[in-house]
Design a protein around this motif. Structure first.
Motif, short mmCIF file in Angstrom:
data_model
loop_
_atom_site.label_atom_id
_atom_site.label_comp_id
_atom_site.label_asym_id
_atom_site.label_seq_id
_atom_site.Cartn_x
_atom_site.Cartn_y
_atom_site.Cartn_z
N LYS A 78 58.95 9.23 38.95
CA LYS A 78 58.72 8.32 37.84
C LYS A 78 59.84 7.29 37.70
CE LYS A 78 55.98 11.38 34.91
NZ LYS A 78 55.90 12.02 33.58
N HIS A 80 62.15 4.96 35.14
CA HIS A 80 62.67 5.04 33.78
C HIS A 80 63.14 3.66 33.34
CE1 HIS A 80 62.51 9.42 33.63
NE2 HIS A 80 62.96 9.41 34.88
N ALA A 206 63.84 8.96 23.27
CA ALA A 206 63.28 9.19 24.59
C ALA A 206 61.78 8.89 24.69
CB ALA A 206 63.53 10.65 25.01
N ARG A 207 61.01 9.21 23.67
CA ARG A 207 59.56 9.01 23.79
C ARG A 207 59.20 7.53 23.76
NH1 ARG A 207 55.79 13.14 20.58
NH2 ARG A 207 54.30 12.26 22.05
N GLU A 209 61.25 5.18 24.93
CA GLU A 209 61.70 4.74 26.25
C GLU A 209 60.66 5.14 27.31
OE1 GLU A 209 64.35 3.04 27.00
OE2 GLU A 209 65.60 3.15 25.20
N SER A 210 60.11 6.34 27.15
CA SER A 210 59.11 6.82 28.10
C SER A 210 57.86 5.96 28.08
CB SER A 210 58.75 8.28 27.78
OG SER A 210 57.75 8.76 28.66
N ALA A 213 58.53 2.84 30.02
CA ALA A 213 58.53 3.15 31.45
C ALA A 213 57.10 3.24 31.96
CB ALA A 213 59.26 4.47 31.70
N THR A 214 56.21 3.83 31.17
CA THR A 214 54.80 3.91 31.54
C THR A 214 54.18 2.52 31.61
OG1 THR A 214 54.51 6.11 30.57
CG2 THR A 214 52.53 4.76 30.80
#
Length: 275
Positions: A78, A80, A206-207, A209-210, A213-214
């Motif tokens: 993945k 980031h 983090a969520r 940021e995730s 990234a997606t």
């Protein structure tokens, strides 16, 4: 011949009888390939969840994982994303109330916010999002050619109005947009309590940021945004988030349900309990 090949006679005839028969998992493998063709960013677990939720699959995840490995259907590592906001050293930061606990028992309890940038022919496009921890939905979205505080204010305001949000915890990094007076006044209007990440602690958000990234991995990096006009890129990003991500994409923390599907099921259950 069996002696030469060093196999038993029974084993040889068992192998011979299997010749010409269709592969045991031929139909399942065909369905896996079909799902991957439609959603090339799905790994084995998301494929398993989609089969289970929408295709009546009752087998194990291990079988799906095994088939993906055997037939070269695994995903690469993945990507980031990195944040772009800069802290205002003179501004007073809020306490971190989330503390990396991104679970919420109902909608509009914990919201996260951040900004990312995408290059276009006309310059950088800045995308401000508001993420609901309950179901992973992007409840607020605004895009512009600047990253001033009003971009984040507009993203939050649109989320609060659209989803009737009030009294939530709103978490972000310590970027100057989020420490500005206009942003804090907007949060106060909707009874929101501000929470902020510690300096240099990307995992505190983090969520969010995730999600970015997606967005980059599954949408932006599949075309060349720097060759397109900003309005075109806006349209592509909007469709990815509102049409695909919120409504169709398998979201593993929801046991596979797309974000707004989980939200719809929650409100349906609440309504049935009230009757």
């Amino acid at each position: 011949m069996c002696k030469v090949l060093k196999v038993s006679e029974a084993g040889y005839y068992k192998w011979l009888n299997r010749q010409g028969r269709p592969y045991k998992y031929e139909d399942l493998l065909a369905k896996i390939r079909e799902i991957r063709a439609e959603n090339e960013d799905y790994g084995p677990y998301r494929i398993y969840l989609k089969l289970k939720l929408f295709h009546g699959y009752t087998g194990s995840y291990y079988l799906i994982l095994t088939l993906c490995k055997k037939h070269d259907l695994m995903l690469k590592k993945k990507f980031h994303a990195k944040g772009i906001t800069k802290a205002d050293p003179a501004a007073q930061a809020s306490e971190n109330l989330i503390k990396q606990d991104f679970k919420a028992s109902s909608p509009n309890k914990k919201w996260l916010g951040d900004i990312t940038e995408i290059p276009t022919v006309d310059g950088k496009l800045y995308v401000a999002g508001v993420f609901d921890c309950f179901d992973g939905a992007i409840v607020g979205l605004k895009m512009a050619n600047h990253m001033r505080a009003e971009l984040c204010v507009d993203a939050f305001t649109s989320a609060a109005k659209k989803h009737q949000g009030y009294g939530m915890i709103f978490h972000s990094d310590r970027g100057s947009q989020y420490t500005s007076k206009s942003y804090r006044d907007t949060l106060a209007t909707y009874g929101a309590t501000q929470s902020m990440s510690h300096t240099g602690r990307c995992f505190d958000n983090a969520r969010m940021e995730s999600f970015f990234a997606t967005l980059k991995k599954e949408c932006v990096y599949k075309f060349k945004p720097e060759t397109l006009r900003m309005e075109t890129v806006k349209s592509i990003v909007f469709r990815f988030i509102e049409v695909y991500y919120n409504r169709k994409r398998i979201y593993t923390p929801n046991e596979g349900y797309p974000p707004l599907m989980k939200r719809s099921l929650y409100y349906r259950d609440q309504l049935s309990q009230a009757v």
